[in-house]
Every structure is written in C-alpha cells, then in structure tokens.
Design a protein around this motif. Structure first.
Motif, mmCIF file in Angstrom:
data_model
loop_
_atom_site.group_PDB
_atom_site.id
_atom_site.type_symbol
_atom_site.label_atom_id
_atom_site.label_comp_id
_atom_site.label_asym_id
_atom_site.label_seq_id
_atom_site.Cartn_x
_atom_site.Cartn_y
_atom_site.Cartn_z
ATOM 1 N N ASN A 566 0.824 -1.213 0.000
ATOM 2 C CA ASN A 566 0.000 0.000 0.000
ATOM 3 C C ASN A 566 0.858 1.263 0.000
ATOM 4 O OD1 ASN A 566 -2.578 -0.996 -0.178
ATOM 5 N ND2 ASN A 566 -2.788 -1.319 2.021
ATOM 6 N N SER A 570 0.837 4.206 -2.867
ATOM 7 C CA SER A 570 0.555 5.617 -2.581
ATOM 8 C C SER A 570 1.761 6.532 -2.785
ATOM 9 C CB SER A 570 0.041 5.769 -1.152
ATOM 10 O OG SER A 570 1.032 5.336 -0.220
ATOM 11 N N GLN A 611 -8.582 -1.733 -0.883
ATOM 12 C CA GLN A 611 -8.778 -0.523 -1.677
ATOM 13 C C GLN A 611 -10.250 -0.113 -1.701
ATOM 14 O OE1 GLN A 611 -6.933 -1.335 -5.583
ATOM 15 N NE2 GLN A 611 -5.265 -0.034 -4.865
#
Length: 852
Positions: A566, A570, A611
């Motif tokens: 993750n 990002s 998500q």
C-alpha cells in the motif's frame, strides 16, 4: 426466463404428506429412459385434498391411484407440477414417465457424462427425473431397479445395498438396490456404464465388514488408489473422533468427468467429479492429492452430518455443509501439518468468502430468501459456516464438543432438522448459553474489530470496538459474540500470557496487570474468529521473528507485506523494515511447508480488499516491484534454498518431499521476478528433468510468463504428452488463461476451438474461461474486451448449463468497488446479459443483485 419467484425462509410449512416408501424402475435406452415410480403416501394434514408433486419438463405416460389408472380429468400438469386431484388418507401412486438423459446438458437430474448414465439431484434435480415431493424434509425408504443393455452398461448402481440381480432380460439385465435408511430425494443416485474399478474392505469398530468400490473410466483404475486410502483413513478418523461408523454393507464411489460440483454424498453411492478421485504422480500435483484426501473425507463424513441427519429445508444448508467442512478441515489437519492446514483454510476463506461478503451478493450463512437455490452453494455457507462451527468448538473445548455432538446424533438421527436444533445440542451438551451466538447465522458481511492498546504503571489495557457492516438494505446489525484467542509476548518473544477472551459487546476493555514492560500483542491466534483486525500500530516485524503461534506469525508477515504494498501504491516508497524482516524468514528453521507459506506475498485478491476503489494496474505494479526487490536482495539465499531442496527424481508423497517441493517452487516463483535467463534456464531444466506434475506445472507456469521461446517448446511438449488426459489439460488451459502475456485473450478465444476443449464439460470451462475471469490484469482491461468476452460466454453457456453460467457471473461481483471507468464497462455488459431472452433464473439472480 419464466418469472423469477423468490422463496422465503419465513414461509416454511410442514409437508402435508409423508412418503413411506418409493419403488423406482429405470429402463435405460440410448434415446430415452422410462421411469416407473410407485410411492406409498400418507396424508399428514387431513385438510389437504389434492397431492401437488414437483415435476419439471414432464412427459407423462401413465398415472395410477391404488392400482387404478387415472383419467386425465383426475390430474393437472403444469409447468413445474403434477397435481393429483382428491386423494385419500393413505394410498399408492404409480407414475410412469419418459425422460431424455442424453439431451440433458444442465447436468442436473439424470444425464450422461460421456457414455455413463449418472445423476445429480441436490438441491432440486429429482423433480426432473420423476414427479415427487422434492424437498429435504420428505424422507423415504428407496428401492431402485436399474435395467439396461448388458454390454454397454455392465455396471448398474444405486443407493444402499444390492439385493437382487436380474438376468432374464435377453440382451438386457437389471439390478435392484435397497436403502433401508429413510432419505430425501436429493440423496438419490443412479449410475450405469462400462466402468473400471478397484475394491477393498473396511472393518468397522463393531466388526462389520464393508465392501469399498471406486469406479472410473476404463484404464484409470491405477489412479484410484490414493482415493481409496483416503476413504479408509476418513472412516477410521470418524470412528475415533466422533464415534460414527458406517451403516451399510457397501460403499461405492464413481468418478465422472462432467459434474457441476466437486462431489455428491448420495447415500452409499457418492458421485465425484473425476478431479477429486483420479491421481498419480505423473498427472496430479501435491495439491491435487491433498484435495482428493479432503473431498473424499468430506463426502464420507456427510453420511452422518447430512444424510442420517439432514436439512429441514434448503435455508438450513450450512447445517450440513458448514459442519462437514469443519470436520474435513480437522481431518486434513490430523493427516498432514495442522499449522499449514489452518493457514490454507483461512487463505481460501479470504480469497473467496471475504470478497463475497464485500459484494452485492453477500448473505448470511443461513439466507432468508433465494430465487435459485443453486446460487447458495457459496463460500459463505460452506467456509464461513465452518468457521462458525469452529468457534462453537472453541467455546466448548474438545471434551464438551464431543459430548454435544453425541447428543446431536442421538437426538436427531433419521430427522430433517434446523440450525437451531444443532445449537440446542451444542448448548445443552456443552453446558453453555449460545443464544447470543445466533447472530452469526442471521447477519451478513465480515465484522471488523478495532484494537487499541495502552500501558502505564505495569497495567496493560486492550480496548476492542466492533465495527459491524449494515445489511445490503442499510439495516443496522447487532454486535457479534465470539472467542478471541490472544497472547502477550515479552521483549524477548516469550509468552507471558495466553488467553481466550469472549467478545460480546460493541465496546469492551480488558485489563492485565503486573508487567515490567509493555508486552507485544498477538491477536486472533489460530484465526479464532472470522473477522478483520484493525490496528493503528502493530509490531509486525517483531511478530514475524518471534511469535510462537504459527498463524499469527504468518498473519504478521501478510499484514506487513500488505502495508508495504500500500505504501508503494501511494508513494512509490519501499519499506526497508519489511525487506529486512523478510530476510529473517529465509533463515528460519521451521517446517518447510509452513516456511513456503510464510514466504508467499499477498495475492491480488488480498490487496484489492484494502482498496476503496480498485485499480488492478497499480496493484500489479506494486506487487511486482516488491517481489523484484526481494528477489534481487536475497537472490543467493533463494538459489541456495532451491538447490538444497530440488530433487527432480523424487516421486515420494511423504511429508518431507511434499515440503521440499513446496519451498523449492515458492522460491522459484520469487526468483521469477528477476526476469533473467538464469531463472528461465532453471525452470526449463526443472520442467525437463522432474518426474512429478507438481514440479512440471510450476516450471511450465514460470516459462509461460518469463521466456516465450522456452515456453513454446515446453507447452507443445506438455500438450503432446497429455492431450488425452482431460484432468491434466485443465492445468494447461488454466496456465494459458492466467498468463501475463499481452495476447492472453486472443489465445483464450483460440483455445476454445481446440479439439480437447468441450464447453459442455464444467472442469474445462472453469479452467479456461474461469481462469481468465480471475486474470485481473486482462479481464479488467481498460478497453472492456475482457468483460465483453465473459458476458458473451455467460449468454452462450447459460443455454447449456445455467449453474455453470451463474458461477461465471461471480467474476462481476467486484463491480461496485471498481474505478468509475471499469464500473461503467461492467454494468454495460451485465445489462446486456440480463436483458437476454430466456436467461436462466440462476444467472438472473446473481446479475440482478450486482446491478441493484
């Protein structure tokens, strides 16, 4: 499609009639089958005047009541019923009708798989064979005579014990079978064919000798021995663990290629998808062998949890399936590595059931309504149902659970019952109040648990908050009641506290005192409850190294990896702490099968569940980047592990060599990320030299995605060698449909024209079309080509086999979580499918829920 009618649990009514005995005669011919059905019936509700039987596509030849042929004015034929007008209190009905098994592509009722007559009647297939009260709470004693051509169909099988052979039919012959145990019609079975077989025997704990037979296509007999060993182990285990022994003189298993499900527990005559019977080291992987052991046991265990005690109605399906899945999981854990089995069970739950729980098709393990019952043979009913039973087992402990199950069997043997009846036995036998636990049966979605910690003055506080999802209709749901296993570790990784908490409220705080330093929390050990843990801060790297519970050590590794991926998504930054902790795992001295699981990075399915809006492109990019970093940093260690555990000449199925193959193939898949000629040559050599399908199929998969030239040679070799082995060709199709190569859809479309492929065989459809639908990279292509392809296949297959088509519809369940572009493309194709004239209720129900 005829008007889709919804059935509701609240509308259940006791049957107005009881069928004491059923005498069936099947006259099997190549063009047609004549079924004669004689039923002894008693009226349970004297206010009822007419007998309304379930019947689908009925071609009626004759109806008699108490020996007198009825005129047409005495009965009414409707689309799904045959009604006999004005029946007495006790009577015999004899019905003769004609069916056409050779034209039955839905694979429900009586149909042909190749040259074999066989049946699949769960849940409502029997009504397409003959008119009947086709519901699970009608339990009757069946006697069945099967008559067919001697040469074409020398083997004639049905439920129960063989009581008579008939040899006076000229070129035809017959066999009569009698099942003394009352059963519902969904457990009726018939098989006729020219079959090979192997035989053995089992002596029960009471000294009864049971004849065991496994039937298959001629020539496949040598692939049945693992299934036979698994059956005998399951029989021994059920006697030892549950005190249950087998209750007929004979136990038959038949393997067929065309089967919608994995297998079916028909009383005394289990019919199996051949994928869960046939295996040898040349054609089956280690996972195949494990799967066969599990499914063979599952169907055998149903003899008590499903057959002797069955469901009152189909809303109670988890009564038999959740309990029996739990039983087969425990069996597999005892036969193999318990820690690996537990992780594999949870992985399967998360891959399928958690996704289902987050979709528009989510439902409780005991649904409140359905349009097509076929759509509720789901991961929720089965796997989540098993987790619910596991929690009951945790509450009671081994001894009280054994006492409670004994009470369940003694009280309800021979009956059709409900989940409430099961919970009554667990409560009474376990001396526990499980009233609050019932929410698990009636609520949908996966609960979350927010975990917060504090430490001051030697006191450790654990604050827990349940986060409960609303229903699809936006109704609030209640907090759950469940066991939560936890441990506290000191700074050296030693356990200073191990406890099972009972979580029952929305907010709770548990206090533990007398600690010198803040302990490290190890929570939801053994996955004691099917929940999602939410922690702001967790010491994953510490737990990866020191946790003494194998599941939470694995869980820490997965969660740290997900957190790292993750972060990559990002910010494109790598978490060096994870990479360092991962390196520690490579040096762990643990069971190699377990180590192989520890080294596996989270799947695309696991990543997408975190998500809010799914974008598979960024998921694949981040996943590939992390894998490449690990492969580069630890290349030498990975190669060393590979070389130490690569034994290409070994064909042993013992735990040591299964584990060596598991770890060796795990590191080969990691090294694949290097995309180097060195790894390609390693895979090529493994493919050419290895003697097991386990090694060969992994090498083939790596080559397909790594080196086109090597792959083409290996794929052609594989095809030439196994083109006549349908089960192996399933693997071939799955590799090509799951490929990361850009032309995968074009190749899948071409493979549909391959002479090996047959759209009427469910296994082949699942391996090619189903595998492509799980190939997220190309199924979710931005141009919508994957969606259009699958929509076209659903429309085409729905006309052949609605159950198979509705299964494919499940690939669209993530629709509402997709980015707007893909979501619009999916809805466009789904709208096209649902507007198709003649669409089955199976596919309609799934798509309608997704579009709402």
């Amino acid at each position: 499609m005829s008007k889709a009618q919804t059935k509701y649990l609240k509308d259940y009514k006791k049957p107005a009639y009881a069928i004491k005995t059923v005498d069936l005669t099947f006259e099997l011919f190549e063009e047609e089958t004549i079924v004669t059905n004689s039923m002894q019936i008693t009226k349970a509700d004297t206010n009822e005047k007419d007998l309304k039987l379930d019947a689908v596509s009925l071609e009626l030849l004759e109806v008699s009541l108490n020996g007198l042929k009825l005129q047409e004015s005495r009965y009414i034929i409707e689309e799904e019923n045959l009604t006999i007008i004005n029946v007495p209190t006790e009577f015999e009905i004899k019905i003769k009708n004609k069916i056409y098994p050779q034209n039955n592509t839905e694979l429900e009722g009586l149909y042909k798989s190749g040259d074999i007559f066989c049946t699949q009647n769960e849940p409502e297939g029997f009504r397409s064979i003959t008119p009947y009260l086709d519901r699970p709470d009608i339990m009757s004693v069946f006697t069945t005579t099967v008559v067919a051509d001697k040469k074409k169909y020398p083997i004639l099988l049905s439920n129960g014990n063989k009581i008579k052979c008939h040899e006076s039919f000229d070129e035809r012959h017959g066999v009569t079978w009698h099942d003394p145990h009352p059963k519902p019609s969904y457990l009726f079975a018939l098989v006729a064919g020219d079959l090979g077989s192997i035989s053995d025997e089992f002596v029960t704990m009471s000294g009864n000798k049971i004849v065991l037979n496994i039937y298959c296509d001629l020539g496949n007999e040598n692939k049945c021995h693992h299934a036979m060993r698994s059956l005998k182990e399951a029989m021994k285990w059920d006697e030892k663990k549950y005190g249950r022994e087998y209750d007929l003189e004979i136990y038959n298993i038949v393997a067929v290629d065309s089967f919608n499900m994995g297998a079916m527990e028909n009383k005394g005559l289990n019919i199996f998808n051949s994928a869960y019977v046939l295996a040898d080291m040349d054609t089956a992987t280690d996972a195949n062998f494990m799967g066969i052991e599990s499914v063979i046991a599952h169907e055998y265990f149903h003899n008590w949890t499903g057959n002797r005690i069955t469901c009152r109605d189909w809303f109670q399906l988890t009564l038999k399936e959740g309990l029996t899945v739990f039983r087969d999981q425990c069996f597999s854990a005892d036969m193999n590595s318990a820690e690996v089995q537990r992780i594999e069970d949870v992985k399967a739950l998360r891959e399928r059931q958690f996704v289902e729980d987050a979709s528009p098709t989510r439902h409780p393990i005991q649904p409140e309504s359905y349009i097509s019952m076929n759509n509720f043979y789901t991961a929720t009913v089965y796997e989540k149902g098993a987790e619910v039973i596991r929690m009951v087992h945790t509450f009671l402990g081994e001894k009280k659970y054994a006492k409670a199950t004994d009470l369940y069997f003694e009280t309800f043997d021979g009956q059709a019952v409900t989940t409430d009846d099961f919970l009554w036995a667990m409560s009474k036998g376990g001396d526990i109040n499980l009233e609050a636990f019932k929410t698990w049966y009636h609520q949908s979605g996966t609960p979350r648990l927010k975990v917060e910690e504090s430490f001051a003055n030697g006191t450790y506080k654990l604050s827990l908050t349940q986060i409960i999802p609303d229903t699809l209709e936006d109704r609030k749901q209640k907090p759950y009641y469940y066991p939560l296993k936890m441990g506290l570790l000191d700074e050296e990784g030693k356990e200073v506290l191990v406890k099972t908490l009972i979580v029952s409220k929305e907010h709770e705080t548990f206090v533990f005192e007398n600690f010198e330093t803040k302990p490290v929390l190890s929570i939801n050990r053994d996955f004691s409850a099917p929940i999602i843990i939410e922690q702001k801060k967790s010491e994953y790297d510490f737990l990866m190294q020191y946790d003494t519970n194998s599941f939470t050590q694995y869980e820490a590794t997965q969660n740290f990896a997900l957190q790292t991926i993750n972060k990559l998504i990002s910010s494109d930054e790598i978490d060096k702490a994870f990479v360092q902790a991962y390196g520690y795992l490579l040096d762990l001295d643990v069971d190699l099968s377990y180590k192989a699981l520890l080294l596996e990075l989270p799947s695309v399915s696991a990543i997408m569940q975190l998500q809010e809006k799914i974008d598979f492109d960024v998921i694949y990019t981040a996943q590939d980047k992390l894998l490449k970093i690990i492969a580069q940093k630890f290349k030498n260690k990975l190669l060393d592990i590979y070389k130490k555990n690569h034994f290409p000449a070994s064909m042993s199925l013992d735990a040591e060599y299964i584990a060596k193959r598991a770890i060796k193939n795990r590191v080969l898949k990691i090294l694949f990320a290097l995309k180097s000629d060195e790894v390609a040559q390693l895979a090529q050599k493994q493919y050419e030299e290895s003697l097991t399908m386990t090694d060969r199929i992994v090498a083939l998969d790596v080559l397909e995605n790594l080196h086109v030239n090597y792959a083409e040679v290996a794929l052609q070799d594989f095809y030439n060698k196994y083109k006549d082995e349908t089960l192996v060709m399933n693997k071939y199709f799955a590799i090509l449909a799951s490929s990361s190569r850009y032309d995968v859809l074009e190749r899948v479309e071409k493979l549909q024209r391959d002479k090996v492929y047959d759209e009427k065989v469910p296994n082949l459809v699942r391996s090619l079309v189903g595998s492509f639908a799980r190939n997220h990279k190309y199924f979710h292509a931005k141009d919508g080509s994957g969606y259009k392809f699958l929509a076209d296949k659903i429309i085409a297959i729905d006309k052949i086999n609605p159950q198979m088509a509705s299964g494919l519809c499940g690939a669209f369940k993530v629709c509402n979580k997709m980015n707007n572009h893909n979501q619009n493309l999916m809805k466009k194709e789904l709208s096209r499918v649902i507007s198709t004239q003649g669409l089955s209720k199976n596919s309609f129900e799934i798509i309608d829920k997704i579009l709402k």
